[in-house]
Design a protein around this motif. Sequence first.
Motif, PDB file in Angstrom:
ATOM      1  N   ASP A 188       0.828  -1.212   0.000  1.00 44.31           N
ATOM      2  CA  ASP A 188       0.000   0.000   0.000  1.00 44.31           C
ATOM      3  C   ASP A 188       0.863   1.264   0.000  1.00 44.31           C
ATOM      4  OD1 ASP A 188      -2.502  -1.227  -0.061  1.00 44.31           O
ATOM      5  OD2 ASP A 188      -2.495  -1.523   2.113  1.00 44.31           O
ATOM      6  N   ARG A 191       2.054   1.744  -3.539  1.00 40.87           N
ATOM      7  CA  ARG A 191       0.926   2.183  -4.374  1.00 40.87           C
ATOM      8  C   ARG A 191       0.662   3.669  -4.138  1.00 40.87           C
ATOM      9  NH1 ARG A 191      -1.274  -3.236  -4.027  1.00 40.87           N
ATOM     10  NH2 ARG A 191      -2.257  -2.854  -2.021  1.00 40.87           N
ATOM     11  N   SER A 210      -6.387   7.660   0.632  1.00 42.28           N
ATOM     12  CA  SER A 210      -6.773   6.492   1.431  1.00 42.28           C
ATOM     13  C   SER A 210      -8.004   5.811   0.836  1.00 42.28           C
ATOM     14  CB  SER A 210      -7.022   6.896   2.894  1.00 42.28           C
ATOM     15  OG  SER A 210      -8.075   7.823   2.985  1.00 42.28           O
ATOM     16  N   LEU A 213      -6.911   3.769  -2.124  1.00 36.65           N
ATOM     17  CA  LEU A 213      -6.192   2.572  -1.692  1.00 36.65           C
ATOM     18  C   LEU A 213      -7.056   1.640  -0.852  1.00 36.65           C
ATOM     19  CD1 LEU A 213      -2.872   4.367  -0.689  1.00 36.65           C
ATOM     20  CD2 LEU A 213      -3.152   2.804  -2.616  1.00 36.65           C
ATOM     21  N   VAL A 215      -7.942   2.046   2.293  1.00 42.15           N
ATOM     22  CA  VAL A 215      -7.409   1.925   3.645  1.00 42.15           C
ATOM     23  C   VAL A 215      -7.840   3.172   4.421  1.00 42.15           C
ATOM     24  CG1 VAL A 215      -5.423   0.563   2.895  1.00 42.15           C
ATOM     25  CG2 VAL A 215      -5.207   3.061   3.076  1.00 42.15           C
ATOM     26  N   LEU A 220      -2.772   4.757   6.529  1.00 42.45           N
ATOM     27  CA  LEU A 220      -1.886   5.299   5.493  1.00 42.45           C
ATOM     28  C   LEU A 220      -0.781   6.138   6.134  1.00 42.45           C
ATOM     29  CD1 LEU A 220      -1.153   5.648   2.549  1.00 42.45           C
ATOM     30  CD2 LEU A 220      -2.800   7.525   2.396  1.00 42.45           C
TER      31      LEU A 220
END
Length: 288
Positions: A188, A191, A210, A213, A215, A220
């Motif tokens: 992550d 990314r 976030s 992603l 998350v 993050l």
Amino acid sequence: MGSIRPIRTYHFLPYKYGLELLLDIGHIETLKHYVLDSTLHQVSFYEIIFIQEGSGTFTLDENKMSIAPRAIIFISPGQVRRWEIEEKVKGYTLFFDKDFLHLFFSDELFLYRLQYFHQYLHPAEMHIAERSFGKCLALLQEIEQEFEQIQNDSNHLIRSILYQLLIVLNRYYADVYDVQRDTYIQPDFYRFRSLLEKRFLQDQTVETYSKMLNVSPGYLNKICRQFSGSSAKQMIHNKLISEIKKELRQNKSAKEICYQFGFSDPSNFNRFFKKFTQVTPHLYRKKI
């Protein structure tokens, strides 16, 4: 005040050897109108410079680094640079387009996993031991030999050597700066690095990234601090300031840059820039 001359940009020549080959290698001392260009210039591809002999300074964006034997300098697309030579420089330069790797490896994050590219916290250069530098030179010479007798399958062989060289350099860099060597954990974070490079103009909040992603903002921030030493917000701000400085070095007005980067008005833009640099955009440009 006189107008600022636009910075020259060098682009990759994919058909230099007849067939499309998105990588090239050269001796620094023979590329005087490209590598040893004493004016400000930038490249649109990735480049790694290996110094065998010489002295002086190399400026990358605003960071000055020493030219010395066994120095290795890492340049990401769009970075602005300048050579200031004191003693004749000898060495290698290796440059490649991202597609040289992306077209054949399924990992689109590979170049973002390497600690030395797209770096805003640690230096974009390192000095390594003679034995380690010799190992790099041996790989470079293998690539050079393949260029001397280009064949239809040369790109595959060169790509495999480049892959090995990039991984070896990542290990050396991790040891020099005590950063994470294993870049295949916490994907992550990588990314996020990739998204930030591509979307910093449109997206400038931790919450937006976030969501992309999938998350939480807290998670993050946690992984960004773990792998970069900075929060996600600090990474976004570092990227913005770096790119704004680059635009200020071009022939663009502060007002034009303000709206290009999504600020609501010039006063907000001035406050943001001064908060992180202690000078206004106008004074920064005047200082240049």
